[in-house]
Motif scaffolding. Structure first.
Motif, PDB file in Angstrom:
ATOM      1  N   SER A 135       0.831   1.982   2.031  1.00 20.34           N
ATOM      2  CA  SER A 135       0.497   0.877   1.129  1.00 20.34           C
ATOM      3  C   SER A 135       0.219   1.349  -0.294  1.00 20.34           C
ATOM      4  O   SER A 135      -0.149   0.541  -1.150  1.00 20.34           O
ATOM      5  N   HIS A 136       0.409   2.644  -0.553  1.00 27.62           N
ATOM      6  CA  HIS A 136       0.239   3.184  -1.908  1.00 27.62           C
ATOM      7  C   HIS A 136       1.456   4.055  -2.225  1.00 27.62           C
ATOM      8  O   HIS A 136       1.432   5.290  -2.020  1.00 27.62           O
ATOM      9  N   PRO A 137       2.542   3.455  -2.705  1.00 29.17           N
ATOM     10  CA  PRO A 137       3.811   4.165  -2.915  1.00 29.17           C
ATOM     11  C   PRO A 137       3.699   5.425  -3.772  1.00 29.17           C
ATOM     12  O   PRO A 137       4.376   6.421  -3.497  1.00 29.17           O
ATOM     13  N   GLN A 138       2.840   5.403  -4.806  1.00 34.07           N
ATOM     14  CA  GLN A 138       2.725   6.584  -5.661  1.00 34.07           C
ATOM     15  C   GLN A 138       2.124   7.760  -4.903  1.00 34.07           C
ATOM     16  O   GLN A 138       2.540   8.907  -5.066  1.00 34.07           O
ATOM     17  N   VAL A 139       1.137   7.465  -4.051  1.00 32.98           N
ATOM     18  CA  VAL A 139       0.541   8.507  -3.217  1.00 32.98           C
ATOM     19  C   VAL A 139       1.590   9.044  -2.248  1.00 32.98           C
ATOM     20  O   VAL A 139       1.723  10.257  -2.055  1.00 32.98           O
TER      21      VAL A 139
ATOM     22  N   PRO B 292     -15.431   2.817  -5.358  1.00 28.28           N
ATOM     23  CA  PRO B 292     -15.519   3.394  -4.006  1.00 28.28           C
ATOM     24  C   PRO B 292     -14.592   2.769  -2.969  1.00 28.28           C
ATOM     25  O   PRO B 292     -14.238   3.427  -1.995  1.00 28.28           O
ATOM     26  N   ALA B 293     -14.191   1.526  -3.147  1.00 27.89           N
ATOM     27  CA  ALA B 293     -13.315   0.887  -2.164  1.00 27.89           C
ATOM     28  C   ALA B 293     -11.844   1.213  -2.398  1.00 27.89           C
ATOM     29  O   ALA B 293     -10.990   0.846  -1.585  1.00 27.89           O
ATOM     30  N   THR B 294     -11.542   1.915  -3.485  1.00 28.41           N
ATOM     31  CA  THR B 294     -10.158   2.237  -3.839  1.00 28.41           C
ATOM     32  C   THR B 294      -9.721   3.539  -3.189  1.00 28.41           C
ATOM     33  O   THR B 294     -10.459   4.533  -3.191  1.00 28.41           O
ATOM     34  N   PHE B 295      -8.515   3.549  -2.634  1.00 29.43           N
ATOM     35  CA  PHE B 295      -7.929   4.759  -2.058  1.00 29.43           C
ATOM     36  C   PHE B 295      -7.358   5.602  -3.185  1.00 29.43           C
ATOM     37  O   PHE B 295      -6.349   5.256  -3.796  1.00 29.43           O
ATOM     38  N   ASP B 296      -8.021   6.723  -3.475  1.00 25.98           N
ATOM     39  CA  ASP B 296      -7.637   7.560  -4.610  1.00 25.98           C
ATOM     40  C   ASP B 296      -7.787   9.042  -4.236  1.00 25.98           C
ATOM     41  O   ASP B 296      -8.828   9.648  -4.470  1.00 25.98           O
ATOM     42  N   PRO B 297      -6.747   9.651  -3.653  1.00 24.22           N
ATOM     43  CA  PRO B 297      -6.829  11.074  -3.276  1.00 24.22           C
ATOM     44  C   PRO B 297      -7.112  11.986  -4.463  1.00 24.22           C
ATOM     45  O   PRO B 297      -7.647  13.089  -4.284  1.00 24.22           O
ATOM     46  N   GLY B 298      -6.798  11.528  -5.674  1.00 26.11           N
ATOM     47  CA  GLY B 298      -7.013  12.353  -6.847  1.00 26.11           C
ATOM     48  C   GLY B 298      -8.459  12.786  -7.018  1.00 26.11           C
ATOM     49  O   GLY B 298      -8.736  13.827  -7.617  1.00 26.11           O
ATOM     50  N   ARG B 299      -9.389  12.016  -6.480  1.00 25.44           N
ATOM     51  CA  ARG B 299     -10.811  12.360  -6.631  1.00 25.44           C
ATOM     52  C   ARG B 299     -11.162  13.658  -5.881  1.00 25.44           C
ATOM     53  O   ARG B 299     -12.213  14.244  -6.110  1.00 25.44           O
ATOM     54  N   PHE B 300     -10.292  14.096  -4.944  1.00 26.30           N
ATOM     55  CA  PHE B 300     -10.562  15.318  -4.184  1.00 26.30           C
ATOM     56  C   PHE B 300      -9.723  16.501  -4.651  1.00 26.30           C
ATOM     57  O   PHE B 300      -9.712  17.542  -3.998  1.00 26.30           O
ATOM     58  N   GLN B 301      -9.044  16.345  -5.772  1.00 29.74           N
ATOM     59  CA  GLN B 301      -8.339  17.494  -6.303  1.00 29.74           C
ATOM     60  C   GLN B 301      -9.331  18.422  -6.993  1.00 29.74           C
ATOM     61  O   GLN B 301     -10.424  18.015  -7.390  1.00 29.74           O
TER      62      GLN B 301
END
Length: 385
Positions: free
Chosen positions: A266-270, A353-362
């Motif tokens: 559901s997050h094409p860019q990810v 906080p409710a947003t799916f953002d893997p970038g926060r763990f880089q």
């Protein structure tokens, strides 16, 4: 705040309670005092506190205790728990994990092959059930060196299907208030599923005990375990209890993977960035443990998935002697529950906080993260194996 037994209702009620009361919330309606915490400072203090951080309350999750018996997960703490932790640890050292991982790609490929046909025809795929079957198969391969699909029968074997069903049904019913002694249809099914799954595992233990084996699996480690005082080998019941203790912890991986695939899809860019990293690093070959250090974005995707959907919503501990948490006095013999689900979604420590953002763990973002704001598998000596 009154205690309830539905997980969804628990989370909704606790959320309202935190909004009204702040970072410390007392539960009512239990036969013992219970407190919920969500601030990372409180979480770190509780889970690293000796002996609070390693001691579980005897009144929590009686159904789990019914299934796991003497397994280390359910033991309250003390020497018995520590002994089991030491005996089981060799099965989870880096060389053992590397050995286990070699068996995973081939089993995963078989699942993908099953998915290819409906995917090519744009048909519907039951990803959740497929992943549960995959993780069940992987667990039995790693624990017992046993292929539930019979080495070529595919993921649809009747034995695999039955065990996956039993495992899932027990997982769904672990959090129930009604005592198992009450003969409701649901309780009867719970006991029946437990008996069938236990019989399967006990049979594998008995057969292996009666033969010489050089297999490198969890069962070998457990059959070589001994009582530190008497030197006696663990009984069949003790081995099965420990297997259940680890098995149900490992089974939740399927839920994590299901959420991960949903979030990525559901997050094409990810999805594009994830696939790009895997293609660049793997060049079309199967992954190995050595590749993990070169897949930072893949790791970030998984870490963000378990931030939003951690394996457990809380980590209950028994406050034996009482303690003070940020000026709040917790009385002796209370139940204290660091609520990981709410820590992971606290806007004070997580932007959007409710947003799916893997970038926060880089790597460049992790430096400013609170040490105890992310603890999907616990903290301290009782952290998940």
């Amino acid at each position: 705040m009154p205690f309830t037994t539905s997980v969804e209702k628990i989370l909704l009620a606790v959320e309202r309670g935190f909004e009204e009361k702040g970072d410390v919330l007392q539960l009512t309606g239990l036969p013992f005092r219970a407190f919920c915490f969500k601030h990372p400072d409180h979480v770190g203090e509780i889970l690293r506190h000796q002996p609070v951080g390693i001691t579980k309350h005897p009144g929590v999750l009686p159904r789990v205790k019914y299934v796991m018996g003497t397994g280390g997960y359910i033991l309250e703490g003390g020497p018995a728990w520590k002994e089991r932790r030491v005996e089981v640890q060799p099965a989870f050292k880096s060389d053992a994990l590397a050995h286990y991982s070699q068996q995973v790609p081939a089993l995963t490929d078989e699942l993908f092959d099953l998915w290819d046909v409906p995917a090519e025809g744009r048909g519907r795929i039951d990803i959740t059930t497929g992943l549960r079957a995959l993780i069940t198969r992987i667990n039995f391969q790693i624990f017992f060196s046993t292929d539930l699909a019979g080495g070529g029968a595919g993921l649809q074997s009747s034995l695999l299907e039955a065990i996956e069903h039993q495992t899932h049904a027990l997982n769904l019913d672990f959090v129930r208030a009604l005592p198992l002694g009450v003969p409701t249809p649901r309780n009867i099914r719970f006991k029946r599923n437990y008996s069938a799954l236990r019989k399967t595992m006990l049979n594998l233990v008995v057969v292996r005990r009666g033969q010489f084996s050089e297999k490198r699996d969890l069962l070998t480690v457990l059959l070589n375990a001994t009582d530190q005082e008497t030197g006696a080998a663990w009984s069949d019941d003790e081995v099965v209890g420990e297997i259940f203790s680890i098995y149900f912890g490992a089974s939740v991986v399927s839920t994590t993977l299901a959420w991960c695939l949903h979030l990525v899809a559901s997050h094409p860019q990810v999805q594009e960035q994830l696939i790009g990293e895997l293609r660049e690093q793997l060049q079309g070959r199967e992954p190995t443990v050595e590749d993990l250090k070169n897949l930072p974005y893949t790791e970030a995707v998984l870490l963000e998935t378990i931030r939003l959907f951690p394996p457990s919503w809380g980590y209950p501990r028994r406050c034996i002697e009482g303690m003070e948490v940020d000026g709040y006095r917790v009385s002796p013999d209370s139940l204290v529950i660091p609520m990981v689900y709410f820590t992971h979604r606290d806007p004070r420590f997580w932007r959007d906080p409710a947003t799916f953002d893997p970038g926060r763990f880089q790597a460049d973002k992790r430096a400013g993260m609170h040490r105890f704001a992310h603890y999907p598998y616990g903290i301290g000596p009782r952290k998940c194996l």
